[in-house]
Design a protein around this motif. Structure first.
Motif, short mmCIF file in Angstrom:
data_model
loop_
_atom_site.label_atom_id
_atom_site.label_comp_id
_atom_site.label_asym_id
_atom_site.label_seq_id
_atom_site.Cartn_x
_atom_site.Cartn_y
_atom_site.Cartn_z
N HIS A 396 61.42 -40.33 33.78
CA HIS A 396 62.44 -40.70 32.79
C HIS A 396 63.55 -41.53 33.45
O HIS A 396 63.94 -42.57 32.92
CB HIS A 396 63.02 -39.45 32.12
CG HIS A 396 61.98 -38.69 31.36
ND1 HIS A 396 61.41 -39.16 30.20
CD2 HIS A 396 61.37 -37.51 31.62
CE1 HIS A 396 60.50 -38.30 29.77
NE2 HIS A 396 60.47 -37.29 30.62
N ALA A 400 63.93 -45.55 32.88
CA ALA A 400 65.19 -46.09 32.37
C ALA A 400 65.70 -47.20 33.29
O ALA A 400 66.19 -48.24 32.84
CB ALA A 400 66.24 -44.98 32.26
N TRP A 401 65.52 -46.99 34.57
CA TRP A 401 65.96 -48.00 35.55
C TRP A 401 65.13 -49.29 35.38
O TRP A 401 65.66 -50.40 35.32
CB TRP A 401 65.81 -47.45 36.98
CG TRP A 401 66.15 -48.47 38.02
CD1 TRP A 401 67.38 -48.76 38.51
CD2 TRP A 401 65.23 -49.38 38.65
NE1 TRP A 401 67.30 -49.78 39.41
CE2 TRP A 401 65.99 -50.19 39.52
CE3 TRP A 401 63.85 -49.60 38.57
CZ2 TRP A 401 65.43 -51.18 40.32
CZ3 TRP A 401 63.28 -50.58 39.35
CH2 TRP A 401 64.06 -51.37 40.21
N ASP A 404 66.07 -51.13 32.26
CA ASP A 404 67.38 -51.77 32.42
C ASP A 404 67.27 -53.06 33.24
O ASP A 404 67.77 -54.11 32.85
CB ASP A 404 68.33 -50.79 33.12
CG ASP A 404 69.70 -51.41 33.29
OD1 ASP A 404 70.46 -51.44 32.29
OD2 ASP A 404 70.01 -51.88 34.42
N GLU A 427 57.24 -40.80 28.80
CA GLU A 427 58.53 -41.33 28.33
C GLU A 427 58.58 -41.36 26.80
O GLU A 427 59.62 -41.08 26.20
CB GLU A 427 58.75 -42.74 28.88
CG GLU A 427 58.98 -42.78 30.38
CD GLU A 427 58.99 -44.21 30.89
OE1 GLU A 427 60.04 -44.86 30.80
OE2 GLU A 427 57.93 -44.64 31.37
N PHE A 433 63.82 -41.62 23.38
CA PHE A 433 63.38 -42.85 24.05
C PHE A 433 63.79 -44.12 23.30
O PHE A 433 64.27 -45.09 23.90
CB PHE A 433 61.86 -42.83 24.27
CG PHE A 433 61.40 -44.02 25.05
CD1 PHE A 433 61.66 -44.14 26.41
CD2 PHE A 433 60.73 -45.07 24.42
CE1 PHE A 433 61.27 -45.25 27.13
CE2 PHE A 433 60.33 -46.18 25.13
CZ PHE A 433 60.59 -46.27 26.48
N LEU A 436 67.27 -45.06 23.94
CA LEU A 436 67.44 -45.65 25.27
C LEU A 436 67.12 -47.15 25.19
O LEU A 436 67.84 -47.99 25.72
CB LEU A 436 66.51 -44.96 26.27
CG LEU A 436 66.48 -45.58 27.66
CD1 LEU A 436 67.70 -45.15 28.46
CD2 LEU A 436 65.21 -45.19 28.42
N THR A 440 69.73 -50.17 25.74
CA THR A 440 69.51 -51.12 26.86
C THR A 440 69.56 -52.56 26.37
O THR A 440 70.22 -53.42 26.98
CB THR A 440 68.15 -50.83 27.54
OG1 THR A 440 68.09 -49.44 27.86
CG2 THR A 440 68.01 -51.64 28.82
#
Ligand code: C2E
Ligand code: MG
Ligand code: MG
Length: 581
Positions: A396, A400-401, A404, A427, A433, A436, A440
Motif C-alpha cells: 500500500h 502510493a509512492w 505519486d 491495493e 484506493f 488515493l 494524487t
C-alpha cells in the motif's frame, strides 16, 4: 522430544523400519497378546492336566488379554522401549504355557504362536534388536520343546521355520523402507515426509506439544550445479546432509523434500527452539554454501499441507529478503519494515518504458516499472519484492509512492504523455484506493485520462466485490483501466466480461510466438478482434522485433511496447516523438 516419533525411513541397520511407527506396533502387539490370551482360555484337550496348572494357564491368559486390550487402547502412547520387554515377554509366556501343559495332548499346540513375537521382533526393531528378539524366541521355543520331550527332528523344523519367518519378515520390512529413502543422501524422501508429517500432526492434535516444521533450501544451488556439474551438486548435498545429521536431534526427522530442499520436523519444539536449531543448521553448512530457511509452527486445526504451506511462505520470505537467513512464519514485521525503510531512504526508483502508437511509431505514453536500488543487492526488479510487499501489506505504501511519482512525472512531461501504473489486486481491495488515485491526480493537476491503471489478471476471487468497486470508482474519475498480461492466465475471458476495463495488454508470450510460429495469426487476430468488438484499446507487450510490430499493426493492434521500441529507463521518454532510437 523428536525421538518420541519413532522411526522413519533411512533403512539403516541402526533404525527400526518405517513400518514401525508406534501406532502400528501397538496394534500388532495388542492383537498378538489378545490371540495368546484367547488361546489360553480354550479348554485343554486332555483332562490329565492338574487343576493347579490349568488355573495357571488361565491366569496367564487373562494377563495376556488385559495387556492386549491395554495395548490396543493406549499402546501408541507407551514409550518405545516398553515394547522390548513386551515382545520378549510374549515368547516367555508362550514357553511357560507349553511347559505348564506338559503331558497333555495339546501341549505343543501353542508352538505356532512363537511366530507372533518373531514377526514383531524382526519387523519393528532395528536389525540389532531383530537379531536379539529372534534369538529370544528361538531359545524360548527350544527350552519349551525340550521340556516337553519333542523329537529332535521336530525341534529343528520348528526352530528353522521360526528363523525363516523372522529373516523374511525383517528383510521385507526393510525393502519396503527403501521406497521412502532418498538414495543420494540416505534421508527420508518426500513420501516419507508426507507419512511422518501426517503422523506428527495427528500427535500434535492429540497432545499439547508443539510441532515445528523447518524448511530449508540451499542458496544458488543451481549455479553450483551448473558450475561443477551434477556430481559437484550431489557432493554438496551429501556433505550438507552429513553435517546436519550431527546437529539435528533425530536424523530420521530430516527429509530431502526435493532437489536442494530439505524439511526437518521438530515435534515438541517451540518456535524459538526451532529457529535456533535452524540457525545451527545454517552455521553447520560447508564453507562455500549458504541456505535460506523458513520455520512454521503447527496451529490447532492445521492440516499438514497448511503447515507446509506456511513453512514455504516463510522460506520464500527468507529468499526474497536476500537469502542466507532464517525467517519464521507470521513475522512479516521485519520484511515490512525493510520495505518501509527503503521507501523512506529513497531506495525505490521508477523506470519508464515507452508505449508507442503502431500506426506511426510515435511515443504516446510510458509504463512506470518500479525497481529497488538495494544498497547491498544492487538494482532489484519487481519480481524480487512485489509479491513480498503484497503479503506484508507494505504494497500500500509502495503503491502510493509509485502512483505519486508516475503521476508527477506525467504531469511535468507535457500535455499528451499518458502514464501507466501497475497496481496489485491487494491495493484494489483497499476501499480507499480510488480516493488515493483522485487525491494524487488532483495534487499534481493531471488530467484523469492521462493515467492508466494496469491490473494483472491473476489470483482473483470472484466474490471479491471490492476489487470491482475500486475499478468502477477509478473509471468514474476518468482514469482508464488496463487488463495487463491478457491471455497469460486461465480466466482471461471471465476477466474481460466481469471487469470494467478500457484497455487490454496482450501478454508477451503471444507476441513472442509471432516469430517462433507458436502463435497462430488466428489466435492473435481473434484476441484483437474480441477486444475491438468490446470497444477496448489494444496494446501489444514485449515487442522485440520489427516483424512482431508489423504483424500486430497489420492485425489492428493500436499500441505496442517492448525492447524494440525502447527499454525501461530512468527518464520518461518525450511524448509525440518517434520511438526512441
Ligand atoms: P508488466 O506490467 O507486464 O510489465 C512489463 C514487463 O515486461 C516489465 O518487466 C518489462 O521490463 C518487461 N518487458 C518490456 N519489454 C520487454 C520485451 O521486449 N521483452 C521482454 N522479455 N520483456 C519486456 P519488469 O519491469 O520486470 O516488471 C515485471 C512486472 O512487475 C510487471 O509486468 C508488473 O506486473 C509488475 N510491476 C512492475 N512495477 C510495478 C509496480 O509499481 N507495482 C506493481 N504492483 N507491480 C509492478
Ligand atoms: Mg504492466
Ligand atoms: Mg504485462
Amino acid at each position: 522430544m523428536a525421538a518420541s516419533l519413532g522411526g522413519t525411513s533411512a533403512g539403516s541397520y541402526r533404525h527400526a523400519p518405517a513400518v514401525a511407527p508406534r501406532k502400528i506396533l501397538s496394534r500388532a502387539a495388542g492383537v498378538f497378546y489378545l490371540l495368546g490370551g484367547i488361546a489360553c482360555q480354550l479348554p485343554p484337550g486332555d483332562i490329565r492336566l492338574s487343576a493347579g496348572r490349568n488355573l495357571t494357564i488361565h491366569a496367564i491368559g487373562y494377563f495376556e488379554l488385559v495387556i492386549g486390550l491395554a495395548l490396543l487402547l493406549t499402546g501408541h502412547r507407551w514409550p518405545r522401549w516398553t515394547y522390548h520387554p513386551l515382545v520378549a515377554g510374549g515368547s516367555i509366556l508362550i514357553a511357560a504355557t507349553i511347559m505348564l501343559a506338559r503331558g497333555s495332548a495339546t501341549a505343543e499346540d501353542p508352538l505356532i504362536t512363537f511366530a507372533l513375537p518373531m514377526i514383531a521382533g524382526t519387523a519393528f526393531f532395528s536389525w540389532r534388536g531383530a537379531v536379539v528378539h529372534g534369538l529370544i524366541v528361538d531359545i524360548a521355543a527350544f527350552v519349551a520343546m525340550t521340556y516337553i520331550d519333542l523329537y529332535a527332528s521336530r525341534i529343528i523344523i520348528v526352530l528353522g521355520g521360526l528363523a525363516c519367518i523372522g529373516a523374511s519378515v525383517g528383510w521385507l520390512a526393510r525393502v519396503g523402507d527403501r521406497i521412502e529413502e532418498d538414495p543420494l543422501t540416505g534421508l527420508g524422501n518426500r513420501r516419507a515426509l508426507a507419512r511422518r508429517l501426517e503422523f506428527a500432526v495427528e500427535s500434535a492434535a492429540r497432545g499439547n506439544d508443539g510441532l515445528a516444521v523447518v524448511m530449508l533450501d540451499l542458496d544458488h544451488f543451481k549455479a553450483a550445479n551448473d558450475r561443477g556439474g551434477h556430481a559437484a551438486g550431489d557432493e554438496l548435498l551429501v556433505s550438507c546432509t552429513r553435517r546436519w545429521r550431527e546437529v539435528v536431534p533425530h536424523e530420521r526427522l530430516l527429509f530431502r523434500y526435493g532437489g536442494d530442499e530439505f524439511v526437518l520436523l521438530l515435534p515438541g519444539c517451540s518456535l524459538g527452539e526451532a529457529t535456533e536449531l535452524a540457525d545451527e543448521l545454517r552455521a553447520g553448512l560447508p564453507q562455500e554454501a549458504t541456505a535460506s530457511i523458513g520455520v512454521a509452527m503447527w496451529e490447532r486445526g492445521d492440516s499438514s499441507s497448511l503447515l507446509m504451506g506456511r513453512a514455504d511462505v516463510a522460506l520464500y520470505d527468507a529468499k526474497a529478503n536476500g537469502r542466507n537467513q532464517t525467517v519464521a512464519y507470521g513475522d512479516p514485521s521485519q520484511a515490512a519494515r525493510e520495505i518501509e525503510m527503503a521507501l523512506k531512504a529513497g531506495e525505490f526508483v521508477l523506470h519508464y518504458q515507452p508505449i508507442v502508437a503502431l500506426e506511426d511509431g510515435t511515443v504516446r505514453g510510458a509504463e512506470a516499472l518500479v525497481r529497488w536500488q538495494h544498497p547491498k543487492r544492487g538494482l532489484l526488479g519487481p519480481s524480487e519484492f512485489i509479491s513480498h510487499a503484497e503479503r506484508t501489506g507494505s504494497i500500500h505504501a509502495l503503491g502510493a509512492w509509485t502512483l505519486d511519482r508516475a503521476v508527477a512525472a506525467a504531469a511535468a512531461a507535457g500535455t499528451t504523455m499518458v502514464a501507466s501504473v501497475n497496481v496489485s489486486i491487494t491495493e484494489l481491495r483497499n476501499p480507499a484506493f480510488s480516493k488515493l488515485v483522485s487525491a494524487t491526480i488532483e495534487r499534481h493537476h493531471l488530467t484523469p485520462r492521462r493515467l492508466i491503471v494496469e491490473v494483472t489478471e491473476g489470483v482473483y476471487d470472484e466474490h471479491d466485490q471490492q476489487v470491482i468497486t475500486s475499478l468502477t470508482e477509478i473509471r468514474a474519475l476518468g482514469v482508464r483501466v488496463a487488463l495487463d498480461d491478457f491471455g497469460s492466465g486461465w480466466s482471461s475471458l471471465r476477466w474481460l466480461t466481469s471487469f470494467p476495463i478500457d484497455v487490454i495488454k496482450i501478454d508477451g508470450s503471444f507476441v513472442h510466438g509471432i516469430d517462433s510460429g507458436a502463435t497462430s495469426f488466428e489466435v492473435l487476430n481473434a484476441i484483437i478482434r474480441l477486444g475491438k468488438a468490446l470497444g477496448l484499446s489494444i496494446v501489444g507487450e514485449q515487442v522485440e522485433t520489427e516483424r512482431q510490430a508489423a504483424v500486430l499493426c497489420e492485425l489492428g493492434c493500436d499500441r505496442a511496447q517492448g525492447y524494440y521500441f525502447g527499454r525501461p529507463a530512468p527518464d520518461l521518454p518525450a511524448s509525440g516523438l518517434p520511438r526512441p532510437a
